[in-house]
Design an enzyme around this catalytic site. Structure first.
Site, mmCIF file in Angstrom:
data_model
loop_
_atom_site.group_PDB
_atom_site.id
_atom_site.type_symbol
_atom_site.label_atom_id
_atom_site.label_comp_id
_atom_site.label_asym_id
_atom_site.label_seq_id
_atom_site.Cartn_x
_atom_site.Cartn_y
_atom_site.Cartn_z
ATOM 1 N N ASP A 115 -26.476 1.226 -14.994
ATOM 2 C CA ASP A 115 -25.082 0.880 -15.272
ATOM 3 C C ASP A 115 -24.175 1.806 -14.474
ATOM 4 O O ASP A 115 -24.131 3.009 -14.713
ATOM 5 C CB ASP A 115 -24.812 1.020 -16.772
ATOM 6 C CG ASP A 115 -23.495 0.403 -17.202
ATOM 7 O OD1 ASP A 115 -22.514 0.526 -16.456
ATOM 8 O OD2 ASP A 115 -23.450 -0.200 -18.284
ATOM 9 N N SER B 216 -19.161 -3.603 -23.243
ATOM 10 C CA SER B 216 -18.263 -2.695 -22.545
ATOM 11 C C SER B 216 -17.068 -2.321 -23.426
ATOM 12 O O SER B 216 -17.237 -1.772 -24.503
ATOM 13 C CB SER B 216 -17.827 -3.331 -21.220
ATOM 14 O OG SER B 216 -17.273 -2.382 -20.351
ATOM 15 N N HIS C 189 -24.422 -3.035 -15.379
ATOM 16 C CA HIS C 189 -23.434 -3.137 -16.453
ATOM 17 C C HIS C 189 -23.308 -4.582 -16.943
ATOM 18 O O HIS C 189 -23.257 -4.841 -18.145
ATOM 19 C CB HIS C 189 -22.085 -2.624 -15.954
ATOM 20 C CG HIS C 189 -21.034 -2.560 -17.008
ATOM 21 N ND1 HIS C 189 -21.147 -1.739 -18.116
ATOM 22 C CD2 HIS C 189 -19.840 -3.212 -17.136
ATOM 23 C CE1 HIS C 189 -20.068 -1.884 -18.879
ATOM 24 N NE2 HIS C 189 -19.271 -2.775 -18.321
#
Length: 276
Positions: free
Chosen positions: A227, A97, A256
């Site tokens: 995601d 991320s 995610h």
């Protein structure tokens, strides 16, 4: 465990496990978490003979709650300070991320010999926010909503995110792990509200296009097709197009936070890439 002091006096906390002469793997966590988010992966790669290192980004976890420096340039400079202090050579850098953005900026600027490979998992590059040059991005209002929720009630916001979109626990039939939710909240609340607030701009508005173009080492790009935080279509495929030596691996229906929900799937794939 140890600390490094950066040029502006910020203390960066890090973990460093395994033989000092083993190949290093450095983990970069997502927002608003800490090095603890990599517990599963650190134990896995440690068991496979690697030296594993993970740090808390400034303002996150056990690092200093600094007043300034909550931007990608400074995050990358902090990583340079860490890798210089530990004199890491031919390291693999793995970022999830926001940490994926940090990896992209660091690897593009790393000194020769420091980096051998990189892995981006559910990562924010090339750029998240919608604009004329990025029509598939998320509207700025989405990130304004994050800021509003964080400022109003950070503790509740940090329950809502992992309970819903982060791990896909809002999907029908999802196997909800209360432990993951609680640990996400615990890590988030360890950090500083100002750092978390300002990091929203850093992960959503930073354009990593030129960083990706400059990276010469092999890069594995992993992304779940479900995601809900960093939408697949505006991230992974575009990132691979910009890389000189990138490989895309898509995970059908995974969320995610798939490193935590499906480590049995992700860890072997990353290991195979590092060993290839």
């Amino acid at each position: 465990m140890g600390t490094v002091i950066t040029d502006d006096g910020t203390t960066i906390f890090y973990k460093d496990w395994g033989p000092r002469d083993a190949r290093p793997v450095v983990f970069h966590h997502g927002w608003p978490l800490s090095a603890d988010d990599w517990d599963n992966q650190m134990l896995f790669f440690l068991a496979h003979g690697y030296r594993v290192i993970a740090h808390d980004r400034r303002g996150h976890g056990r690092s200093s709650q600094s007043a300034t420096g909550h931007d990608m340039d400074t995050y990358a400079a902090d990583v340079i300070a860490l890798t210089d202090a530990l004199d890491l050579r031919d390291a693999a850098h793995i970022g999830h991320s926001t940490g994926g953005g940090e990896v992209a900026r660091y690897v593009a600027r790393a000194k020769p010999g420091r980096v051998a490979k990189a892995v981006l998992v559910g990562a924010v590059p090339p750029v998240m926010v919608k604009s004329e040059s990025n029509p598939g991005g998320l509207p700025i209002e989405v990130f304004d909503g994050f800021r509003t929720a964080l400022a109003a009630n950070r503790a509740q916001f940090f329950i809502d995110v992992p309970s819903g979109p982060f791990y896909g626990f809002n999907r029908p039939g999802a196997q909800v792990s209360q432990g993951l939710i609680d640990n996400w909240w615990r890590q988030g609340m360890m950090g500083a509200a100002n750092a978390h607030y300002e990091c929203i701009k850093a992960f959503s508005e930073t354009d990593f296009t030129e960083d990706l173009r400059q990276i010469d080492v092999p890069v594995l790009v992993c992304h779940g097709t479900d995601d809900q935080v960093v939408p697949y279509d505006d991230s992974a495929p575009l990132t691979v197009e910009l890389l000189k030596n990138g490989t895309l691996k898509s995970y059908e229906g995974l969320p995610h936070g798939m490193l935590s929900t499906h480590p049995d799937v992700l860890n072997p794939d990353i290991l195979a890439f590092l060993q290839s």
